[in-house]
Scaffold this motif. Structure first.
Motif, PDB file in Angstrom:
ATOM      1  N   PHE A   1       0.870  -1.076  -0.092  1.00 59.91           N
ATOM      2  CA  PHE A   1      -0.133  -0.259   0.096  1.00 59.91           C
ATOM      3  C   PHE A   1       1.308   1.814  -0.325  1.00 59.91           C
ATOM      4  CE2 PHE A   1      -3.877  -2.453   0.761  1.00 59.91           C
ATOM      5  CZ  PHE A   1      -3.160  -3.434   1.251  1.00 59.91           C
ATOM      6  N   TRP A   2       0.417   2.335  -0.516  1.00 60.38           N
ATOM      7  CA  TRP A   2       0.748   3.884  -0.763  1.00 60.38           C
ATOM      8  C   TRP A   2       0.515   4.602   0.710  1.00 60.38           C
ATOM      9  CZ3 TRP A   2       6.019   5.310  -1.166  1.00 60.38           C
ATOM     10  CH2 TRP A   2       6.378   4.167  -1.523  1.00 60.38           C
TER      11      TRP A   2
ATOM     12  N   LYS B   1      -1.400  15.668   9.500  1.00 64.78           N
ATOM     13  CA  LYS B   1      -2.991  15.291   9.430  1.00 64.78           C
ATOM     14  C   LYS B   1      -2.507  13.809   8.886  1.00 64.78           C
ATOM     15  CE  LYS B   1      -5.083  18.852   7.970  1.00 64.78           C
ATOM     16  NZ  LYS B   1      -6.495  18.842   8.866  1.00 64.78           N
ATOM     17  N   SER B   2      -4.355  12.685   9.142  1.00 62.69           N
ATOM     18  CA  SER B   2      -3.666  10.930   8.957  1.00 62.69           C
ATOM     19  C   SER B   2      -3.009  10.774   7.991  1.00 62.69           C
ATOM     20  CB  SER B   2      -4.891  10.703   9.714  1.00 62.69           C
ATOM     21  OG  SER B   2      -6.233  10.797   8.560  1.00 62.69           O
ATOM     22  N   PRO B   3      -3.050   9.715   7.684  1.00 59.56           N
ATOM     23  CA  PRO B   3      -2.754   9.442   6.822  1.00 59.56           C
ATOM     24  C   PRO B   3      -3.931   9.219   5.737  1.00 59.56           C
ATOM     25  CG  PRO B   3      -1.454   7.742   8.363  1.00 59.56           C
ATOM     26  CD  PRO B   3      -2.404   8.500   8.583  1.00 59.56           C
ATOM     27  N   GLU B   4      -3.317   8.769   4.144  1.00 59.35           N
ATOM     28  CA  GLU B   4      -4.394   8.546   3.113  1.00 59.35           C
ATOM     29  C   GLU B   4      -4.003   7.488   2.675  1.00 59.35           C
ATOM     30  OE1 GLU B   4      -6.498  11.636  -0.021  1.00 59.35           O
ATOM     31  OE2 GLU B   4      -5.021  12.316   1.111  1.00 59.35           O
ATOM     32  N   LEU B   5      -4.970   6.657   1.989  1.00 59.15           N
ATOM     33  CA  LEU B   5      -4.675   5.562   1.280  1.00 59.15           C
ATOM     34  C   LEU B   5      -4.222   6.595   0.033  1.00 59.15           C
ATOM     35  CD1 LEU B   5      -4.117   2.441   0.459  1.00 59.15           C
ATOM     36  CD2 LEU B   5      -6.558   1.900   0.706  1.00 59.15           C
ATOM     37  N   ILE B   6      -3.516   5.514  -1.212  1.00 57.97           N
ATOM     38  CA  ILE B   6      -3.653   6.322  -2.278  1.00 57.97           C
ATOM     39  C   ILE B   6      -4.009   4.511  -3.181  1.00 57.97           C
ATOM     40  CG2 ILE B   6      -1.783   7.144  -4.183  1.00 57.97           C
ATOM     41  CD1 ILE B   6      -0.458   8.739  -1.928  1.00 57.97           C
ATOM     42  N   MET B   7      -2.848   4.673  -2.942  1.00 57.92           N
ATOM     43  CA  MET B   7      -3.002   2.884  -3.652  1.00 57.92           C
ATOM     44  C   MET B   7      -2.472   1.639  -2.738  1.00 57.92           C
ATOM     45  SD  MET B   7      -1.655   3.757  -7.767  1.00 57.92           S
ATOM     46  CE  MET B   7      -2.397   2.409  -8.824  1.00 57.92           C
ATOM     47  N   SER B   8      -3.495   0.179  -3.625  1.00 59.20           N
ATOM     48  CA  SER B   8      -3.071  -1.160  -3.082  1.00 59.20           C
ATOM     49  C   SER B   8      -2.794  -1.271  -4.618  1.00 59.20           C
ATOM     50  CB  SER B   8      -4.309  -1.630  -2.711  1.00 59.20           C
ATOM     51  OG  SER B   8      -4.934  -1.721  -3.588  1.00 59.20           O
ATOM     52  N   ILE B   9      -1.131  -2.592  -4.456  1.00 59.89           N
ATOM     53  CA  ILE B   9      -1.247  -3.428  -5.139  1.00 59.89           C
ATOM     54  C   ILE B   9      -0.697  -4.964  -4.753  1.00 59.89           C
ATOM     55  CG2 ILE B   9       1.227  -2.807  -5.349  1.00 59.89           C
ATOM     56  CD1 ILE B   9       1.038  -2.574  -8.338  1.00 59.89           C
ATOM     57  N   TYR B  10      -1.178  -5.742  -5.299  1.00 60.36           N
ATOM     58  CA  TYR B  10      -1.526  -7.425  -4.791  1.00 60.36           C
ATOM     59  C   TYR B  10       0.227  -8.370  -5.724  1.00 60.36           C
ATOM     60  CZ  TYR B  10      -4.889  -5.607  -1.804  1.00 60.36           C
ATOM     61  OH  TYR B  10      -5.615  -4.959  -0.895  1.00 60.36           O
ATOM     62  N   SER B  11      -0.237  -7.676  -7.050  1.00 54.97           N
ATOM     63  CA  SER B  11       0.510  -8.506  -8.283  1.00 54.97           C
ATOM     64  C   SER B  11       1.417  -7.956  -8.836  1.00 54.97           C
ATOM     65  CB  SER B  11      -0.706  -9.060  -9.218  1.00 54.97           C
ATOM     66  OG  SER B  11      -1.821 -10.202  -8.593  1.00 54.97           O
TER      67      SER B  11
ATOM     68  N   LYS C   1       0.371  -0.810 -11.429  1.00 54.57           N
ATOM     69  CA  LYS C   1      -1.292  -0.789 -11.594  1.00 54.57           C
ATOM     70  C   LYS C   1      -0.958   0.862 -11.287  1.00 54.57           C
ATOM     71  CE  LYS C   1      -4.898  -0.898  -8.223  1.00 54.57           C
ATOM     72  NZ  LYS C   1      -5.177  -0.646  -7.115  1.00 54.57           N
ATOM     73  N   GLU C   2      -2.400   1.349 -13.050  1.00 51.85           N
ATOM     74  CA  GLU C   2      -2.370   2.858 -12.506  1.00 51.85           C
ATOM     75  C   GLU C   2      -3.851   3.288 -12.280  1.00 51.85           C
ATOM     76  OE1 GLU C   2      -0.686   4.387 -16.421  1.00 51.85           O
ATOM     77  OE2 GLU C   2      -1.841   5.529 -16.117  1.00 51.85           O
ATOM     78  N   ASP C   3      -3.546   4.762 -11.251  1.00 47.77           N
ATOM     79  CA  ASP C   3      -4.334   5.281 -10.554  1.00 47.77           C
ATOM     80  C   ASP C   3      -4.198   6.572 -11.515  1.00 47.77           C
ATOM     81  OD1 ASP C   3      -6.975   5.359  -8.334  1.00 47.77           O
ATOM     82  OD2 ASP C   3      -6.918   6.441 -10.386  1.00 47.77           O
ATOM     83  N   GLY C   4      -5.054   7.253 -12.465  1.00 48.65           N
ATOM     84  CA  GLY C   4      -5.145   9.033 -12.441  1.00 48.65           C
ATOM     85  C   GLY C   4      -3.240   8.912 -12.709  1.00 48.65           C
ATOM     86  N   ARG C   5      -2.851  10.373 -12.085  1.00 49.75           N
ATOM     87  CA  ARG C   5      -1.573  10.325 -11.967  1.00 49.75           C
ATOM     88  C   ARG C   5      -0.395   9.454 -11.561  1.00 49.75           C
ATOM     89  NH1 ARG C   5       0.068  14.921  -9.352  1.00 49.75           N
ATOM     90  NH2 ARG C   5      -1.610  14.870  -8.122  1.00 49.75           N
ATOM     91  N   PHE C   6      -1.126   8.454 -10.770  1.00 48.67           N
ATOM     92  CA  PHE C   6      -0.272   7.852  -9.987  1.00 48.67           C
ATOM     93  C   PHE C   6       0.225   6.381 -10.458  1.00 48.67           C
ATOM     94  CE2 PHE C   6      -0.158  10.807  -5.971  1.00 48.67           C
ATOM     95  CZ  PHE C   6      -1.294  11.107  -6.720  1.00 48.67           C
TER      96      PHE C   6
END
Lengths: 112, 114
Positions: free
Chosen positions: A34-35, A42-52, A56-61
């Motif tokens: 996870f990133w 502030k507290s952490p906010e989930l950006i992405m998870s990856i398992y394989s 894995k792309e999500d928008g600019r990430f």
């Protein structure tokens, strides 16, 4: 000792550039990755998870996982000043149940 | 989706008093909740893991009698800092997880003990 290592930074990139954040982990049994982004105070906010393995792309990430080399990375395209934050890498192990092992984080600074 | 709230967001108390912090999963059922503490410019430190209806599992070095955790329902966990002292001043953050191990964090509670 399960370890997750990140370069503490700060990593400085100009606005519009690609920011590349890296993370290595010690346990080959790690199964989930996870990133999180954490702004100051502030507290952490989930950006992405990856398992394989792979990308894995999500928008600019884009998250990249290479289990053979035991590293996971996060690419941020077209970096913006609002991306300036601490980025935390977290790794999950089946034997840990739902617990995650967090890296200490990389400070990213995007300069306009 | 996956919203976690914490209350209060900020609390100031006198030394020796107890403070209760609530963590709620608003739109999902959290089988597991976690409590972290974070000091300024330091990384997250896991304090304990709690599963609904079970006793919390504390990390090494965390005093279970000082940090009381209750996870009475699938949407609510509470952390009570008993007999708080200035060294307990910190940023306390909860997270919640349903199936799998993705954790969603609450906004945190900043505790200041005078």
């Amino acid at each position: 000792q399960k370890e997750v290592e990140q370069n503490s930074g700060p990593l400085s990139v100009p606005e519009g550039a690609i920011a590349s954040l890296n993370c290595t982990y010690s346990d080959r049994g790690s199964q989930s990755f996870f990133w999180y982004r954490q702004y100051s105070g502030k507290s952490p906010e989930l950006i992405m998870s990856i398992y394989s393995n792979g990308d894995k792309e999500d928008g600019r990430f884009t998250a990249q996982l290479n289990k053979a080399s035991q590293y996971v990375s996060l690419l941020i395209r077209d970096s913006q000043p609002s991306d300036s934050a601490t980025y935390l890498c977290a790794v999950g192990l089946m034997e840990y149940g739902n617990k995650l092992v967090f890296g200490a984080g990389t400070i990213l600074r995007v300069k306009s | 989706g996956a919203v976690v709230s914490q209350h209060p967001s900020r609390v100031i108390c006198k030394s020796g008093t107890s403070v209760k912090i609530e963590c709620r999963s608003l739109d999902f059922q959290a089988t597991t909740m976690f409590w972290y503490r974070q000091f300024p410019k330091k990384s997250l430190m896991l304090m304990a893991t709690s599963n609904e209806g079970s006793k919390a599992t504390y990390e090494q070095g965390v005093e279970k009698d000082k940090f009381l955790i209750n996870h009475a329902s699938l949407t609510l966990s509470t952390l009570t800092v008993t007999s708080a002292h200035p060294e307990d001043s910190s940023f306390y953050i909860c997270s919640a997880s349903s199936s799998g191990n993705t954790q969603y964090f609450g906004p945190g509670t900043r505790l200041t003990v005078l």
